[in-house]
Design a protein around this motif. Sequence first.
Motif, short mmCIF file in Angstrom:
data_model
loop_
_atom_site.label_atom_id
_atom_site.label_comp_id
_atom_site.label_asym_id
_atom_site.label_seq_id
_atom_site.Cartn_x
_atom_site.Cartn_y
_atom_site.Cartn_z
N MET A 1 0.85 -1.19 0.00
CA MET A 1 0.00 0.00 0.00
C MET A 1 0.89 1.24 0.00
O MET A 1 1.82 1.34 0.79
N TRP A 55 -6.96 2.88 -5.70
CA TRP A 55 -7.64 2.30 -4.55
C TRP A 55 -9.01 2.96 -4.37
O TRP A 55 -9.20 4.13 -4.67
N ASP A 59 -11.49 -0.55 -0.48
CA ASP A 59 -10.23 -1.31 -0.56
C ASP A 59 -9.35 -1.00 0.65
O ASP A 59 -8.83 -1.90 1.31
N ALA A 63 -8.29 -3.38 3.71
CA ALA A 63 -6.87 -3.68 3.94
C ALA A 63 -6.51 -3.46 5.40
O ALA A 63 -5.72 -4.21 5.99
N ARG A 93 -10.88 -7.97 -4.76
CA ARG A 93 -9.90 -6.94 -5.12
C ARG A 93 -9.17 -6.42 -3.89
O ARG A 93 -7.96 -6.23 -3.90
N ARG A 97 -5.15 -6.52 -3.06
CA ARG A 97 -4.39 -5.31 -2.76
C ARG A 97 -3.72 -5.39 -1.38
O ARG A 97 -2.74 -4.69 -1.13
N SER A 98 -4.24 -6.24 -0.51
CA SER A 98 -3.71 -6.35 0.85
C SER A 98 -2.52 -7.29 0.96
O SER A 98 -1.83 -7.31 1.99
N ALA A 131 -5.28 -5.44 -9.65
CA ALA A 131 -5.04 -5.50 -8.20
C ALA A 131 -4.04 -6.59 -7.85
O ALA A 131 -3.24 -6.44 -6.92
N GLY A 134 0.27 -6.02 -7.95
CA GLY A 134 0.83 -4.97 -7.12
C GLY A 134 2.22 -5.37 -6.61
O GLY A 134 2.85 -6.29 -7.13
#
Length: 243
Positions: A1, A55, A59, A63, A93, A97-98, A131, A134
């Motif tokens: 992130m 984001w 999201d 996260a 998603r 992303r996490s 996503a 990343g």
Amino acid sequence: MEPHIPTALDRQLTLDAQRWLTDAVARVGQDPAAVRTVFPAVGRHCGRGPLAAGWTVADAARARLVAALPLRGGALAEEVTDLHRYGDAAEQRAVLRSLALLDEADASFADLGLPLVRAALRGNDTDLIEAALGPYAARRLDHDGYRHAVLKCVFCGIPLDRIAGLDERADRELARMLADFAHERVAAGRDVPADIWPVVRAHPGTLEASGLPEETDSPVPERRDAAVRALAAFTATAPAGAA
């Protein structure tokens, strides 16, 4: 992130949303199973609008919940995998992303999130593919997997500047694959995504080896015209002052 995402989230949330999320994070920290209830409810309580850098508010809030899980290694991967398996596209998603957060916080997580990345890459949902690619995928995918992920993005029309780690991981083999892809497009009389050319140009000879330049002599007008357009776009990526 990205470092600014948590700050942007805090600024975006209403007071009621902040209270709800703070309480949800505390619940998850005390009882990991609570994430199964609060994770789907994030959009309703915190909002679903855009936040920053691709984001959404949801999201980033999700996260934060995932990062609060007091689990490690296989147990963490199992819980996150279930969130992904039983979630809708927005929840999936957020899980993708996490992954970088989990990897950074827990060395034992390591490659345990790669099945989720690979599942996204097998599908055609461009939001999930983007996503998935990343920082976690940039660190953990092997060379062949990363190359094919980039090619998948090209096929799906996902801009390459949205793929983490491309500057560091693009190699001659990826350049060859992209040049061959470009030749196939030109042979079909189709245009080539312009953002592949910096990768190809960084590895001299790959364009010529693909056979694309010879298409300017094709007896088929569509192929010939497509080749001219492609080569013009390739030339346009030359650094200022280059021959």
